[in-house]
Motif scaffolding. Sequence first.
Motif, PDB file in Angstrom:
ATOM      1  N   PRO A  20       1.106  -1.256  -0.073  1.00 55.01           N
ATOM      2  CA  PRO A  20       0.092  -0.225  -0.203  1.00 55.01           C
ATOM      3  C   PRO A  20       0.647   1.495  -0.134  1.00 55.01           C
ATOM      4  CG  PRO A  20       0.459  -0.438   2.310  1.00 55.01           C
ATOM      5  CD  PRO A  20       0.710  -2.190   1.291  1.00 55.01           C
ATOM      6  N   ASP A  22       0.303   5.678   0.573  1.00 55.46           N
ATOM      7  CA  ASP A  22      -0.915   6.427   0.144  1.00 55.46           C
ATOM      8  C   ASP A  22      -0.518   7.401  -1.332  1.00 55.46           C
ATOM      9  OD1 ASP A  22      -2.936   8.168   0.833  1.00 55.46           O
ATOM     10  OD2 ASP A  22      -1.123   9.760   2.557  1.00 55.46           O
ATOM     11  N   ILE A  24      -0.285   6.795  -3.751  1.00 55.02           N
ATOM     12  CA  ILE A  24      -0.018   5.983  -5.310  1.00 55.02           C
ATOM     13  C   ILE A  24      -0.752   5.355  -6.235  1.00 55.02           C
ATOM     14  CG2 ILE A  24       1.878   4.417  -6.256  1.00 55.02           C
ATOM     15  CD1 ILE A  24       3.931   6.785  -4.976  1.00 55.02           C
ATOM     16  N   GLU A  45      -3.749   2.325  -1.114  1.00 55.00           N
ATOM     17  CA  GLU A  45      -3.914   2.449  -0.359  1.00 55.00           C
ATOM     18  C   GLU A  45      -4.682   2.763   1.219  1.00 55.00           C
ATOM     19  OE1 GLU A  45      -4.142   6.650  -2.035  1.00 55.00           O
ATOM     20  OE2 GLU A  45      -5.927   6.729  -3.445  1.00 55.00           O
ATOM     21  N   PHE A  46      -3.985   3.546   2.482  1.00 56.15           N
ATOM     22  CA  PHE A  46      -4.615   2.976   3.278  1.00 56.15           C
ATOM     23  C   PHE A  46      -5.820   4.406   3.402  1.00 56.15           C
ATOM     24  CE2 PHE A  46      -1.277   5.856   6.289  1.00 56.15           C
ATOM     25  CZ  PHE A  46      -2.074   6.946   5.627  1.00 56.15           C
ATOM     26  N   GLN A  75      -6.596  -1.492   2.763  1.00 54.98           N
ATOM     27  CA  GLN A  75      -6.210  -0.429   3.986  1.00 54.98           C
ATOM     28  C   GLN A  75      -6.707  -0.098   4.228  1.00 54.98           C
ATOM     29  OE1 GLN A  75      -2.127   1.071   4.593  1.00 54.98           O
ATOM     30  NE2 GLN A  75      -2.172  -0.823   5.002  1.00 54.98           N
ATOM     31  N   ASN A 102      -2.996  -1.159   9.704  1.00 56.26           N
ATOM     32  CA  ASN A 102      -2.107  -0.368   9.450  1.00 56.26           C
ATOM     33  C   ASN A 102      -1.609  -0.002  10.665  1.00 56.26           C
ATOM     34  OD1 ASN A 102       0.039   2.666   9.504  1.00 56.26           O
ATOM     35  ND2 ASN A 102      -0.181   1.809   7.391  1.00 56.26           N
ATOM     36  N   LYS A 184       0.007  -4.765   8.785  1.00 56.05           N
ATOM     37  CA  LYS A 184       0.981  -4.599   8.294  1.00 56.05           C
ATOM     38  C   LYS A 184       1.763  -3.198   9.788  1.00 56.05           C
ATOM     39  CE  LYS A 184       3.268  -2.292   4.558  1.00 56.05           C
ATOM     40  NZ  LYS A 184       3.483  -1.037   4.743  1.00 56.05           N
ATOM     41  N   HIS A 212       7.834  -4.574   7.749  1.00 53.55           N
ATOM     42  CA  HIS A 212       8.101  -3.446   7.218  1.00 53.55           C
ATOM     43  C   HIS A 212       9.638  -3.303   8.437  1.00 53.55           C
ATOM     44  CE1 HIS A 212       9.399   0.689   5.662  1.00 53.55           C
ATOM     45  NE2 HIS A 212       9.922  -0.335   5.226  1.00 53.55           N
ATOM     46  N   ASN A 246       9.183  -7.594   4.258  1.00 51.55           N
ATOM     47  CA  ASN A 246       8.587  -6.049   3.546  1.00 51.55           C
ATOM     48  C   ASN A 246       9.619  -4.714   4.123  1.00 51.55           C
ATOM     49  OD1 ASN A 246       6.681  -2.706   3.562  1.00 51.55           O
ATOM     50  ND2 ASN A 246       7.322  -3.734   1.816  1.00 51.55           N
ATOM     51  N   GLY A 247      10.597  -4.708   2.590  1.00 53.10           N
ATOM     52  CA  GLY A 247      11.975  -3.232   2.415  1.00 53.10           C
ATOM     53  C   GLY A 247      12.561  -3.621   1.806  1.00 53.10           C
ATOM     54  N   ASP A 248      12.520  -2.638   0.865  1.00 52.55           N
ATOM     55  CA  ASP A 248      14.141  -2.877  -0.138  1.00 52.55           C
ATOM     56  C   ASP A 248      14.057  -3.509  -1.232  1.00 52.55           C
ATOM     57  OD1 ASP A 248      14.065  -0.589   2.293  1.00 52.55           O
ATOM     58  OD2 ASP A 248      16.422  -1.228   3.383  1.00 52.55           O
ATOM     59  N   VAL A 249      13.408  -4.616  -1.704  1.00 56.31           N
ATOM     60  CA  VAL A 249      12.424  -5.169  -2.604  1.00 56.31           C
ATOM     61  C   VAL A 249      12.539  -4.606  -4.175  1.00 56.31           C
ATOM     62  CG1 VAL A 249      11.964  -7.865  -3.344  1.00 56.31           C
ATOM     63  CG2 VAL A 249      12.570  -7.411  -0.886  1.00 56.31           C
ATOM     64  N   ILE A 269       5.989  -5.687  -2.029  1.00 55.66           N
ATOM     65  CA  ILE A 269       7.256  -4.337  -2.585  1.00 55.66           C
ATOM     66  C   ILE A 269       6.231  -2.852  -2.863  1.00 55.66           C
ATOM     67  CG2 ILE A 269       7.950  -3.727  -5.193  1.00 55.66           C
ATOM     68  CD1 ILE A 269       8.961  -7.007  -5.256  1.00 55.66           C
ATOM     69  N   GLY A 270       7.608  -2.304  -2.340  1.00 53.81           N
ATOM     70  CA  GLY A 270       6.356  -0.794  -2.631  1.00 53.81           C
ATOM     71  C   GLY A 270       7.281   0.282  -3.491  1.00 53.81           C
TER      72      GLY A 270
HETATM   73  C1  LIG Z   1       4.809   7.365  -0.610  1.00 55.12           C
HETATM   74  C2  LIG Z   1       4.364   6.083   0.181  1.00 55.12           C
HETATM   75  C3  LIG Z   1       3.016   6.271   0.773  1.00 55.12           C
HETATM   76  C4  LIG Z   1       3.246   4.794   1.827  1.00 55.12           C
HETATM   77  N1  LIG Z   1       1.791   4.488   1.967  1.00 55.12           N
HETATM   78  C5  LIG Z   1       1.774   3.695   2.551  1.00 55.12           C
HETATM   79  C6  LIG Z   1      -0.186   3.257   2.844  1.00 55.12           C
HETATM   80  O1  LIG Z   1      -0.985   3.738   2.354  1.00 55.12           O
HETATM   81  N2  LIG Z   1       0.426   2.273   4.278  1.00 55.12           N
HETATM   82  C7  LIG Z   1       0.933   1.460   4.585  1.00 55.12           C
HETATM   83  O2  LIG Z   1       0.802   0.143   5.183  1.00 55.12           O
HETATM   84  N3  LIG Z   1       2.356   1.875   4.221  1.00 55.12           N
HETATM   85  C8  LIG Z   1       2.793   2.634   3.219  1.00 55.12           C
HETATM   86  N4  LIG Z   1       3.515   3.247   2.906  1.00 55.12           N
HETATM   87  C9  LIG Z   1       4.904   1.772   3.502  1.00 55.12           C
HETATM   88  C10 LIG Z   1       4.448   0.909   2.114  1.00 55.12           C
HETATM   89  O3  LIG Z   1       4.279   0.430   1.843  1.00 55.12           O
HETATM   90  C11 LIG Z   1       6.311  -0.488   2.843  1.00 55.12           C
HETATM   91  O4  LIG Z   1       6.227  -0.781   3.871  1.00 55.12           O
HETATM   92  C12 LIG Z   1       7.596   0.678   2.543  1.00 55.12           C
HETATM   93  O5  LIG Z   1       8.084   1.969   1.404  1.00 55.12           O
HETATM   94  C13 LIG Z   1       8.352  -0.135   2.546  1.00 55.12           C
HETATM   95  O6  LIG Z   1       8.714  -1.262   1.434  1.00 55.12           O
HETATM   96  P1  LIG Z   1       9.625  -0.892  -0.372  1.00 55.12           P
HETATM   97  O7  LIG Z   1      11.131  -0.180   0.682  1.00 55.12           O
HETATM   98  O8  LIG Z   1       9.153  -2.035  -1.131  1.00 55.12           O
HETATM   99  O9  LIG Z   1       8.734   0.706  -0.447  1.00 55.12           O
HETATM  100  C14 LIG Z   1       4.586   3.634   1.565  1.00 55.12           C
HETATM  101  C15 LIG Z   1       5.031   4.353   1.425  1.00 55.12           C
HETATM  102  C16 LIG Z   1       5.349   5.459   0.751  1.00 55.12           C
HETATM  103  C17 LIG Z   1       6.683   5.502   0.233  1.00 55.12           C
END
Ligand SMILES: Cc1cc2nc3c(=O)[nH]c(=O)nc-3n(C[C@H](O)[C@H](O)[C@H](O)COP(=O)(O)O)c2cc1C
Length: 353
Positions: A20, A22, A24, A45-46, A75, A102, A184, A212, A246-249, A269-270
């Motif tokens: 998720p 926000d 995006i 998105e949340f 979410q 969340n 999450k 994360h 989750n994180g940096d993949v 993956i975000g």
């Molecule tokens: C712009 C942005 C918005 C985010 N919004 C949410 C959200 O709405 N809910 C949530 O659980 N995490 C949110 N995250 C966190 C991501 O879901 C993810 O946990 C975090 O970016 C790490 O994963 P990644 O390295 O694959 O990006 C957001 C991250 C970014 C960069």
Amino acid sequence: MNSQLASKMGSCACLVGLSPMDGITDEPFRRLVADIGSPDLIFTEFVSAEGLAKGGVKLYDKLLYRQEETPIVGQLFGKDPDSFYKAAYVLTFLGFDGIDINLGCPAKTVTHHGSGAALIGHHDLVAQIISTVNKGVDDCLSATKTLSDLGLSQKTIAVINRNLAYSFPSGYSSRLTRPVISIKTRLGIDSDISSDWVGFLSSLPLDLITLHGRTLKQGYSGHADWQSIFRASQIARSNGKKFFGNGDVQSRSQALEYCRRYQVDGVLIGRASLGHPWLFKDQTPSPSDRYSAMLLHAQYFRDCFPSRPLDSLRRHFLSYVSGLKTAKALRQQIVRISNFDHLLSLEAAILNC
Ligand SMILES: Cc1cc2nc3c(=O)[nH]c(=O)nc-3n(C[C@H](O)[C@H](O)[C@H](O)COP(=O)(O)O)c2cc1C
């Protein structure tokens, strides 16, 4: 009946999903990612549980989805159990495959209200929230309550029915399934307490936990700690819960490798997916693929939000051209895009990169 997501979690060794984000992961972006990358699951998105419960109709735009985007997880964030009850009822009514809570957002606008990552360590309140989410799901599935019983206005109920028609355009007689209930979260607030925290979360009536690998204090700095994810995964799985890291993949192949190495049931993956939906298939896009994606994204945006200008897609457009030889020159034009014609005028410049 169980949701599509529950079936996938039961049968696949590793699921790779869109995390998720926000601002995006709105409907047009999700639809594009589903089209191009076909991830195994997709998060919205949340959305504020309190806002939904109060009938904030604009928020329901964030919950629009099409069948192509399923399995889809809605979410929620917030801190008021009664609001979570209503929001969970509504998400179940709308046919979501999963409802995620969340407990990880580090944004001050969220944590200052005691929501998101600020809830880490608040055992009683989190237990209460999960309990009311389960009740909201049960009451919707058993039809013990109707939407009107939730105290929602006629205007809000009309918007919920609009969402339903958007998601099920050819009718929705048998749409109700039991959504996966998940959380999450992060490693902790200012230090890593993930073993204890995930141990506690694993005792709650939920199906899935995503961790994360950063603390709230870290925000997005440093690296995600996959060793902590591994340790927490052992705890959650030994308690019969599914567990995602989750994180940096950056790619599907990396996600599959991390599933094996860190023994998780899936990876979200975000950030890497922004401008790169191909990563879910380990593909490298050509300039022509990127331009087609920009056009398709704009088209999906117009389908979903016909009255909104294209300005809000500029961030996405910039990321589609990132890495191209002429990206710098293109950027100056992209930041001025406000309609389809502008976008069409960039075709030659992108294709000839
Ligand atoms: C712009 C942005 C918005 C985010 N919004 C949410 C959200 O709405 N809910 C949530 O659980 N995490 C949110 N995250 C966190 C991501 O879901 C993810 O946990 C975090 O970016 C790490 O994963 P990644 O390295 O694959 O990006 C957001 C991250 C970014 C960069």
